[in-house]
Design a protein around this motif. Structure first.
Motif, PDB file in Angstrom:
ATOM      1  N   ALA A  88      -3.758   2.784  -4.802  1.00  0.00           N
ATOM      2  CA  ALA A  88      -2.750   2.893  -3.861  1.00  0.00           C
ATOM      3  C   ALA A  88      -1.805   1.539  -3.760  1.00  0.00           C
ATOM      4  O   ALA A  88      -0.937   1.314  -3.035  1.00  0.00           O
ATOM      5  CB  ALA A  88      -3.250   3.199  -2.604  1.00  0.00           C
ATOM      6  N   LYS A 139      -8.395   5.811   3.146  1.00  0.00           N
ATOM      7  CA  LYS A 139      -8.438   4.594   3.953  1.00  0.00           C
ATOM      8  C   LYS A 139     -10.157   4.247   3.456  1.00  0.00           C
ATOM      9  O   LYS A 139     -11.149   4.018   4.295  1.00  0.00           O
ATOM     10  CB  LYS A 139      -8.388   4.772   5.623  1.00  0.00           C
ATOM     11  CG  LYS A 139      -7.918   3.385   6.156  1.00  0.00           C
ATOM     12  CD  LYS A 139      -7.462   3.759   7.629  1.00  0.00           C
ATOM     13  CE  LYS A 139      -8.657   3.906   8.556  1.00  0.00           C
ATOM     14  NZ  LYS A 139      -8.249   3.689  10.036  1.00  0.00           N
ATOM     15  N   VAL A 169       0.922  -1.178   0.021  1.00  0.00           N
ATOM     16  CA  VAL A 169      -0.052  -0.121  -0.052  1.00  0.00           C
ATOM     17  C   VAL A 169       0.886   1.179  -0.137  1.00  0.00           C
ATOM     18  O   VAL A 169       1.803   1.331   0.672  1.00  0.00           O
ATOM     19  CB  VAL A 169      -0.871   0.129   1.255  1.00  0.00           C
ATOM     20  CG1 VAL A 169      -1.871   1.294   1.165  1.00  0.00           C
ATOM     21  CG2 VAL A 169      -1.558  -1.370   1.123  1.00  0.00           C
ATOM     22  N   CYS A 202      -3.119   5.913  -0.090  1.00  0.00           N
ATOM     23  CA  CYS A 202      -3.995   5.548   0.997  1.00  0.00           C
ATOM     24  C   CYS A 202      -4.248   6.670   2.169  1.00  0.00           C
ATOM     25  O   CYS A 202      -5.189   7.014   2.787  1.00  0.00           O
ATOM     26  CB  CYS A 202      -3.779   4.314   1.400  1.00  0.00           C
ATOM     27  SG  CYS A 202      -4.643   3.454   2.842  1.00  0.00           S
ATOM     28  N   CYS A 231      -9.261  -0.529  -5.195  1.00  0.00           N
ATOM     29  CA  CYS A 231      -8.849   0.836  -4.556  1.00  0.00           C
ATOM     30  C   CYS A 231      -9.097   1.881  -5.467  1.00  0.00           C
ATOM     31  O   CYS A 231      -8.560   2.085  -6.412  1.00  0.00           O
ATOM     32  CB  CYS A 231      -7.442   0.845  -4.153  1.00  0.00           C
ATOM     33  SG  CYS A 231      -6.757   2.384  -3.426  1.00  0.00           S
ATOM     34  N   THR A 242     -10.811   1.324   2.379  1.00  0.00           N
ATOM     35  CA  THR A 242     -11.341   0.023   2.852  1.00  0.00           C
ATOM     36  C   THR A 242     -11.936  -1.038   1.829  1.00  0.00           C
ATOM     37  O   THR A 242     -11.956  -2.200   2.466  1.00  0.00           O
ATOM     38  CB  THR A 242     -11.801  -0.266   4.184  1.00  0.00           C
ATOM     39  OG1 THR A 242     -13.183   0.339   4.451  1.00  0.00           O
ATOM     40  CG2 THR A 242     -11.025   0.701   5.116  1.00  0.00           C
ATOM     41  N   CYS A 265     -10.513  -2.584  -0.252  1.00  0.00           N
ATOM     42  CA  CYS A 265      -9.387  -3.482  -0.568  1.00  0.00           C
ATOM     43  C   CYS A 265      -9.445  -4.767   0.323  1.00  0.00           C
ATOM     44  O   CYS A 265      -9.215  -5.789   0.020  1.00  0.00           O
ATOM     45  CB  CYS A 265      -7.915  -2.939  -0.564  1.00  0.00           C
ATOM     46  SG  CYS A 265      -7.923  -2.068   1.297  1.00  0.00           S
TER      47      CYS A 265
END
Ligand code: F3S
Length: 108
Positions: A53, A12, A4, A8, A49, A14, A16
């Motif tokens: 990222a 964040k 990452v 990011c 993402c 999330t 992913c």
């Protein structure tokens, strides 16, 4: 392993973590990392993402190569902070998605 990188930070999103078959993601206050001991190089997280990222470690852009070692170090630090369910992004994620960030913005 997958890594990452800078986009990011302070986002964040999330998305992913929901596709990771081995729960390799670890969560910090404003950044996620992938534990290199868990990652099986499946590639599933990369297209999830929204800020692009995530990279395989041999394709990390040169300006972000220090994130390879950083993911490993933070994954050890946050080893008990496994995240495998999506949560709300950070409050100003959409604004931060458009901005330049720096590694020193990562909160421990
Ligand atoms: Fe971060 Fe992108 Fe995941 S912003 S939390 S790497 S979906």
């Amino acid at each position: 392993t997958y890594v990452v990188a800078e986009p990011c930070i302070n986002c964040k999103y999330t998305d992913c973590v929901t596709v990771c078959p081995v729960d390799a993601f670890r969560e910090g206050p404003n950044f996620l990392t992938i534990h290199p001991d868990d990652c099986i190089d499946c590639d599933a997280c990369v297209p999830e993402c929204p800020v692009e990222a995530i990279f395989p470690d041999d394709e990390v852009p040169e300006k972000w190569e220090h994130y390879i070692e950083l993911n490993e170090r933070l994954a050890e630090l946050w080893d008990d902070k496994v995240i495998n369910e999506q949560k709300d992004p950070l409050p100003d994620a959409d604004e931060w998605a458009e901005k330049e960030k720096t590694v020193d913005m990562i909160e421990g």
